[in-house]
Design a protein around this motif. Structure first.
Motif, PDB file in Angstrom:
ATOM      1  N   ASN A 123     -31.905  12.943  47.626  1.00 14.84           N
ATOM      2  CA  ASN A 123     -32.224  11.736  46.871  1.00 14.84           C
ATOM      3  C   ASN A 123     -33.303  10.911  47.572  1.00 14.84           C
ATOM      4  O   ASN A 123     -34.173  10.333  46.919  1.00 14.84           O
ATOM      5  N   GLY A 124     -33.246  10.856  48.872  1.00 11.90           N
ATOM      6  CA  GLY A 124     -34.269  10.125  49.627  1.00 11.90           C
ATOM      7  C   GLY A 124     -35.646  10.740  49.464  1.00 11.90           C
ATOM      8  O   GLY A 124     -36.639  10.024  49.278  1.00 11.90           O
ATOM      9  N   LEU A 125     -35.714  12.077  49.519  1.00  9.41           N
ATOM     10  CA  LEU A 125     -37.006  12.749  49.338  1.00  9.41           C
ATOM     11  C   LEU A 125     -37.513  12.595  47.904  1.00  9.41           C
ATOM     12  O   LEU A 125     -38.721  12.425  47.683  1.00  9.41           O
ATOM     13  N   LEU A 126     -36.609  12.660  46.926  1.00 17.48           N
ATOM     14  CA  LEU A 126     -37.012  12.428  45.544  1.00 17.48           C
ATOM     15  C   LEU A 126     -37.534  11.009  45.349  1.00 17.48           C
ATOM     16  O   LEU A 126     -38.557  10.799  44.682  1.00 17.48           O
ATOM     17  N   LEU A 127     -36.855  10.050  45.913  1.00 20.96           N
ATOM     18  CA  LEU A 127     -37.288   8.657  45.810  1.00 20.96           C
ATOM     19  C   LEU A 127     -38.641   8.450  46.488  1.00 20.96           C
ATOM     20  O   LEU A 127     -39.506   7.747  45.954  1.00 20.96           O
ATOM     21  N   LEU A 128     -38.851   9.086  47.628  1.00 17.68           N
ATOM     22  CA  LEU A 128     -40.142   9.002  48.313  1.00 17.68           C
ATOM     23  C   LEU A 128     -41.248   9.638  47.471  1.00 17.68           C
ATOM     24  O   LEU A 128     -42.340   9.067  47.320  1.00 17.68           O
ATOM     25  N   GLY A 129     -40.969  10.798  46.893  1.00 14.92           N
ATOM     26  CA  GLY A 129     -41.963  11.460  46.041  1.00 14.92           C
ATOM     27  C   GLY A 129     -42.311  10.635  44.815  1.00 14.92           C
ATOM     28  O   GLY A 129     -43.480  10.527  44.431  1.00 14.92           O
ATOM     29  N   ILE A 130     -41.309  10.047  44.190  1.00 17.38           N
ATOM     30  CA  ILE A 130     -41.541   9.210  43.012  1.00 17.38           C
ATOM     31  C   ILE A 130     -42.345   7.972  43.399  1.00 17.38           C
ATOM     32  O   ILE A 130     -43.278   7.574  42.682  1.00 17.38           O
ATOM     33  N   THR A 131     -42.029   7.366  44.523  1.00 20.86           N
ATOM     34  CA  THR A 131     -42.762   6.188  44.981  1.00 20.86           C
ATOM     35  C   THR A 131     -44.220   6.527  45.240  1.00 20.86           C
ATOM     36  O   THR A 131     -45.126   5.776  44.849  1.00 20.86           O
ATOM     37  N   LEU A 132     -44.477   7.649  45.894  1.00 23.01           N
ATOM     38  CA  LEU A 132     -45.858   8.064  46.153  1.00 23.01           C
ATOM     39  C   LEU A 132     -46.599   8.380  44.857  1.00 23.01           C
ATOM     40  O   LEU A 132     -47.778   8.042  44.705  1.00 23.01           O
ATOM     41  N   LEU A 133     -45.926   9.006  43.901  1.00 22.94           N
ATOM     42  CA  LEU A 133     -46.539   9.318  42.616  1.00 22.94           C
ATOM     43  C   LEU A 133     -46.879   8.050  41.840  1.00 22.94           C
ATOM     44  O   LEU A 133     -47.964   7.941  41.251  1.00 22.94           O
ATOM     45  N   VAL A 192     -34.440  22.865  36.927  1.00 21.85           N
ATOM     46  CA  VAL A 192     -33.622  22.203  37.957  1.00 21.85           C
ATOM     47  C   VAL A 192     -32.774  21.105  37.334  1.00 21.85           C
ATOM     48  O   VAL A 192     -31.582  20.957  37.654  1.00 21.85           O
ATOM     49  N   ILE A 193     -33.356  20.334  36.404  1.00 19.19           N
ATOM     50  CA  ILE A 193     -32.592  19.265  35.740  1.00 19.19           C
ATOM     51  C   ILE A 193     -31.452  19.870  34.920  1.00 19.19           C
ATOM     52  O   ILE A 193     -30.313  19.378  34.962  1.00 19.19           O
ATOM     53  N   TYR A 194     -31.729  20.932  34.180  1.00 18.61           N
ATOM     54  CA  TYR A 194     -30.682  21.572  33.385  1.00 18.61           C
ATOM     55  C   TYR A 194     -29.554  22.103  34.272  1.00 18.61           C
ATOM     56  O   TYR A 194     -28.374  21.909  33.970  1.00 18.61           O
ATOM     57  N   ARG A 195     -29.924  22.800  35.349  1.00 20.21           N
ATOM     58  CA  ARG A 195     -28.904  23.345  36.253  1.00 20.21           C
ATOM     59  C   ARG A 195     -28.087  22.226  36.893  1.00 20.21           C
ATOM     60  O   ARG A 195     -26.874  22.356  37.075  1.00 20.21           O
ATOM     61  N   GLY A 231     -24.109  21.653  36.080  1.00 23.06           N
ATOM     62  CA  GLY A 231     -23.232  21.818  37.234  1.00 23.06           C
ATOM     63  C   GLY A 231     -22.526  20.544  37.636  1.00 23.06           C
ATOM     64  O   GLY A 231     -21.857  20.497  38.665  1.00 23.06           O
ATOM     65  N   GLN A 232     -22.654  19.473  36.827  1.00 19.70           N
ATOM     66  CA  GLN A 232     -21.999  18.197  37.104  1.00 19.70           C
ATOM     67  C   GLN A 232     -22.375  17.655  38.486  1.00 19.70           C
ATOM     68  O   GLN A 232     -21.528  17.300  39.293  1.00 19.70           O
ATOM     69  N   GLY A 233     -23.684  17.587  38.743  1.00 19.95           N
ATOM     70  CA  GLY A 233     -24.164  17.069  40.019  1.00 19.95           C
ATOM     71  C   GLY A 233     -24.136  15.550  40.070  1.00 19.95           C
ATOM     72  O   GLY A 233     -23.650  14.877  39.155  1.00 19.95           O
TER      73      GLY A 233
END
Length: 155
Positions: free
Chosen positions: A5-15, A57-60, A64-66
């Motif tokens: 989640n931290g890496l996703l948040l960092l990627g979204i912030t940079l984007l 990835v979103i579908y999986r 998978g109830q992530g």
């Protein structure tokens, strides 16, 4: 918060910072914009492949109830990628001292030679390399010529 989640948040912030820089900050730098020309998009297939993989990835993750936070971050990353890939247009911005091409400022003094190909591609020869300018509308080439030859006296 997990590392994912931290890496996703960092990627979204940079984007988002990149998109904000392109749409708001860049056109306001180095004086008034004399001319803005839309360019043709490139690498559409790469964007489609990334979007399909992100969709998988979103579908999986959904099936998978992530973690819901990870699902929201992945979905927002998908929306931001769609914006960067298909909504935003690449632009050529002409300023009084130079122009922005591919997010880099190039001074008019660096231009050594101009060449227009038969396919309508303008090549701007710099000191060590040539920049191919693929305009969306052929009529924009006349406006570019007027800016370069009339105002800056490029030979």
């Amino acid at each position: 918060m997990t590392l994912t989640n931290g890496l996703l948040l960092l990627g979204i912030t940079l984007l988002l910072a990149y998109a904000l820089c392109l749409e708001w900050w860049l056109p306001r730098r180095r004086g008034n914009t004399l001319l803005q020309v839309n360019l043709l998009r490139k690498n559409r297939l790469d964007s489609v492949i990334f979007i399909v993989l992100l969709g998988i990835v979103i579908y999986r993750h959904f099936s998978g109830q992530g973690d819901p936070l990870t699902l929201y971050l992945l979905t927002f990353l998908l929306i931001a990628t769609l914006y960067i890939s298909f909504v935003r247009r690449p632009k050529l911005l002409f300023k009084p001292q130079g122009f922005y091409y591919a997010n880099w400022f190039i001074s008019y003094t660096r231009i050594r030679h101009l060449h227009l190909s038969e396919q309508g591609v303008l090549f701007i020869q710099l000191e060590k390399r040539a920049l191919p300018i693929h305009v969306q509308h052929i009529s924009d080439l006349e406006n570019i010529k007027n800016i370069l030859y009339k105002d800056q006296k490029v030979t």
